[in-house]
Design a protein around this motif. Sequence first.
Motif, PDB file in Angstrom:
ATOM      1  N   UNK A 170      51.232  84.189  46.107  1.00 16.78           N
ATOM      2  CA  UNK A 170      49.807  83.884  45.952  1.00 16.78           C
ATOM      3  C   UNK A 170      49.535  82.394  46.132  1.00 16.78           C
ATOM      4  N   UNK A 171      50.464  81.576  45.641  1.00 12.69           N
ATOM      5  CA  UNK A 171      50.348  80.133  45.774  1.00 12.69           C
ATOM      6  C   UNK A 171      51.691  79.567  46.203  1.00 12.69           C
ATOM      7  N   UNK A 172      51.644  78.430  46.904  1.00 16.33           N
ATOM      8  CA  UNK A 172      52.858  77.663  47.172  1.00 16.33           C
ATOM      9  C   UNK A 172      52.716  76.362  46.408  1.00 16.33           C
ATOM     10  N   UNK A 173      53.365  76.304  45.255  1.00 20.81           N
ATOM     11  CA  UNK A 173      53.262  75.139  44.388  1.00 20.81           C
ATOM     12  C   UNK A 173      54.356  74.132  44.731  1.00 20.81           C
ATOM     13  N   UNK A 174      54.269  72.960  44.112  1.00 23.66           N
ATOM     14  CA  UNK A 174      55.311  71.959  44.318  1.00 23.66           C
ATOM     15  C   UNK A 174      56.661  72.496  43.860  1.00 23.66           C
ATOM     16  N   UNK A 175      56.659  73.253  42.739  1.00 13.87           N
ATOM     17  CA  UNK A 175      57.911  73.820  42.240  1.00 13.87           C
ATOM     18  C   UNK A 175      58.476  74.855  43.200  1.00 13.87           C
ATOM     19  N   UNK A 176      57.608  75.707  43.760  1.00  8.99           N
ATOM     20  CA  UNK A 176      58.111  76.742  44.662  1.00  8.99           C
ATOM     21  C   UNK A 176      58.614  76.135  45.969  1.00  8.99           C
ATOM     22  N   UNK A 177      57.920  75.119  46.487  1.00  7.95           N
ATOM     23  CA  UNK A 177      58.356  74.483  47.732  1.00  7.95           C
ATOM     24  C   UNK A 177      59.712  73.796  47.561  1.00  7.95           C
ATOM     25  N   UNK A 178      60.035  73.385  46.333  1.00  7.30           N
ATOM     26  CA  UNK A 178      61.310  72.704  46.060  1.00  7.30           C
ATOM     27  C   UNK A 178      62.338  73.645  45.429  1.00  7.30           C
ATOM     28  N   UNK A 179      62.070  74.935  45.430  1.00  8.10           N
ATOM     29  CA  UNK A 179      62.909  75.861  44.656  1.00  8.10           C
ATOM     30  C   UNK A 179      64.381  75.814  45.075  1.00  8.10           C
ATOM     31  N   UNK A 180      64.640  75.813  46.376  1.00  3.50           N
ATOM     32  CA  UNK A 180      66.044  75.777  46.811  1.00  3.50           C
ATOM     33  C   UNK A 180      66.741  74.523  46.288  1.00  3.50           C
ATOM     34  N   UNK A 181      66.087  73.383  46.382  1.00  3.84           N
ATOM     35  CA  UNK A 181      66.696  72.138  45.909  1.00  3.84           C
ATOM     36  C   UNK A 181      66.925  72.184  44.401  1.00  3.84           C
ATOM     37  N   UNK A 182      65.994  72.826  43.674  1.00  2.00           N
ATOM     38  CA  UNK A 182      66.171  72.966  42.226  1.00  2.00           C
ATOM     39  C   UNK A 182      67.401  73.810  41.909  1.00  2.00           C
ATOM     40  N   UNK A 183      67.609  74.874  42.671  1.00  2.00           N
ATOM     41  CA  UNK A 183      68.793  75.709  42.467  1.00  2.00           C
ATOM     42  C   UNK A 183      70.062  74.964  42.867  1.00  2.00           C
ATOM     43  N   UNK A 184      69.976  74.144  43.912  1.00  2.00           N
ATOM     44  CA  UNK A 184      71.148  73.372  44.318  1.00  2.00           C
ATOM     45  C   UNK A 184      71.528  72.360  43.241  1.00  2.00           C
ATOM     46  N   UNK A 185      70.518  71.792  42.576  1.00  2.00           N
ATOM     47  CA  UNK A 185      70.812  70.920  41.437  1.00  2.00           C
ATOM     48  C   UNK A 185      71.492  71.706  40.321  1.00  2.00           C
ATOM     49  N   UNK A 186      71.053  72.955  40.120  1.00  2.00           N
ATOM     50  CA  UNK A 186      71.671  73.799  39.090  1.00  2.00           C
ATOM     51  C   UNK A 186      73.139  74.068  39.416  1.00  2.00           C
ATOM     52  N   UNK A 187      73.435  74.230  40.703  1.00  2.00           N
ATOM     53  CA  UNK A 187      74.833  74.445  41.107  1.00  2.00           C
ATOM     54  C   UNK A 187      75.674  73.214  40.743  1.00  2.00           C
ATOM     55  N   UNK A 188      75.102  72.015  40.965  1.00  3.03           N
ATOM     56  CA  UNK A 188      75.800  70.792  40.573  1.00  3.03           C
ATOM     57  C   UNK A 188      76.042  70.771  39.072  1.00  3.03           C
ATOM     58  N   UNK A 189      75.023  71.171  38.302  1.00  6.39           N
ATOM     59  CA  UNK A 189      75.163  71.186  36.845  1.00  6.39           C
ATOM     60  C   UNK A 189      76.267  72.148  36.413  1.00  6.39           C
ATOM     61  N   UNK A 190      76.282  73.346  37.015  1.00 12.28           N
ATOM     62  CA  UNK A 190      77.288  74.340  36.642  1.00 12.28           C
ATOM     63  C   UNK A 190      78.689  73.864  36.994  1.00 12.28           C
ATOM     64  N   UNK A 191      78.808  73.220  38.158  1.00 12.83           N
ATOM     65  CA  UNK A 191      80.112  72.689  38.560  1.00 12.83           C
ATOM     66  C   UNK A 191      80.586  71.629  37.569  1.00 12.83           C
ATOM     67  N   UNK A 192      79.652  70.773  37.174  1.00 13.87           N
ATOM     68  CA  UNK A 192      79.969  69.732  36.202  1.00 13.87           C
ATOM     69  C   UNK A 192      80.348  70.351  34.853  1.00 13.87           C
ATOM     70  N   UNK A 193      79.615  71.388  34.449  1.00 12.34           N
ATOM     71  CA  UNK A 193      79.882  72.042  33.158  1.00 12.34           C
ATOM     72  C   UNK A 193      81.250  72.707  33.151  1.00 12.34           C
TER      73      UNK A 193
END
Length: 375
Positions: A170-193
């Motif tokens: 319905x909308x393309x928000x700033x969060x949705x447009x950056x969603x892949x990058x947000x998940x890639x940051x999460x992968x970095x966090x998980x690797x670090x953890x």
Amino acid sequence: MCSSLITKKFKKYVYLIYVVEKLKKWGIIMHEKKKVKCVVWDLDETIWSGVLLEDEKVKLCRSVVKIILELDKRGILHSIASKNNYDMTINKLKELGIYEYFLYPQINWNSKSESLKMISEKLNLSLDSFAFVDDQEYELAEVKHSYPEVLCMLTKDIDSMLMMPEMTPNFITEDSANRRRLYQQDIERKTCEESFNGPQVDFLSSLDMFFSIGLASESDLERAEELTVRTHQLNTTSQTFSYNELKEFMTDPQYRLYITSLEDKFGDYGKIGLSLVKCTKDTWTIKLFLMSCRVMSRGVGTVFLNFIIDEAKKAGVSLFAEFIHNDRNRIMYVTYKFNGFREREINNDKNIVLLEYDMLRETTYPPYVKVEILQ
């Protein structure tokens, strides 16, 4: 719109949810088409022409890449389920310049259904929000047999993919447009953890988390609607609200619509929490409380809930919370119970559990997260 009318509308909405779910269960009406959150792609004769193991000079299908790039802009994630040699395939994806668009690619000799299940677990997304594209009808049938909820498409039929309702948010928000990058940051966090040696609380402290809580503004409403539509697991009622409905609540003095954001040393999580609280003279009632699944293990849901509890204490009122069970959100019921809420009554007709907070209980905040209250 007056407060009493909004209250009646809210109660009617909850009842309609209950009726619709019953009608769906009985097969009287069809389930609405869910929005796709992740598309899983085959590679040979799908993303590229040719079979990599037979000829390393495969050619990228530009029309498919165009679809991938557009869906990425819409906040739809991508992954891979391919029966291929892992190292050869990863190198080819990097050579072709498209490696970064795929999260948790499954390149192995397992069944495609196993690969989809693994991707689902890694992303913490349910399979009913997945689409799968392959050039082989056998592979599609195998996935469909194991997971009928997955949207399966032949490669030759994807020309209209960008116009499908399931692929159109319905909308393309700033969060949705950056969603892949947000998940890639999460992968970095998980690797670090995973590589961190020490107690969990020490790892959380090392993240330097900064959690913001404030009343939603009109500029937040598109993301707020998106959160209600996309969040099912960490959602106390599973209700969805449109932009206009949220705007009505935001502007009504009897309601408080809170929204939260989180950032840490790896980057910004974006807007990740939402709560709707009905405020009367003597009581406050949490009508909706949800958190993005990406912050499940960060402890900020408890911080958000404690903030609402403390605000109710300042106002000198009793605090209640409504909860509607579904097949995914039990963790939120446990969150309420763990944080001092107890069942007050159960409305079996509407499937609503009303919980009450023990106002004598003290709230505690974890030391590893800094909290900012936005005025």
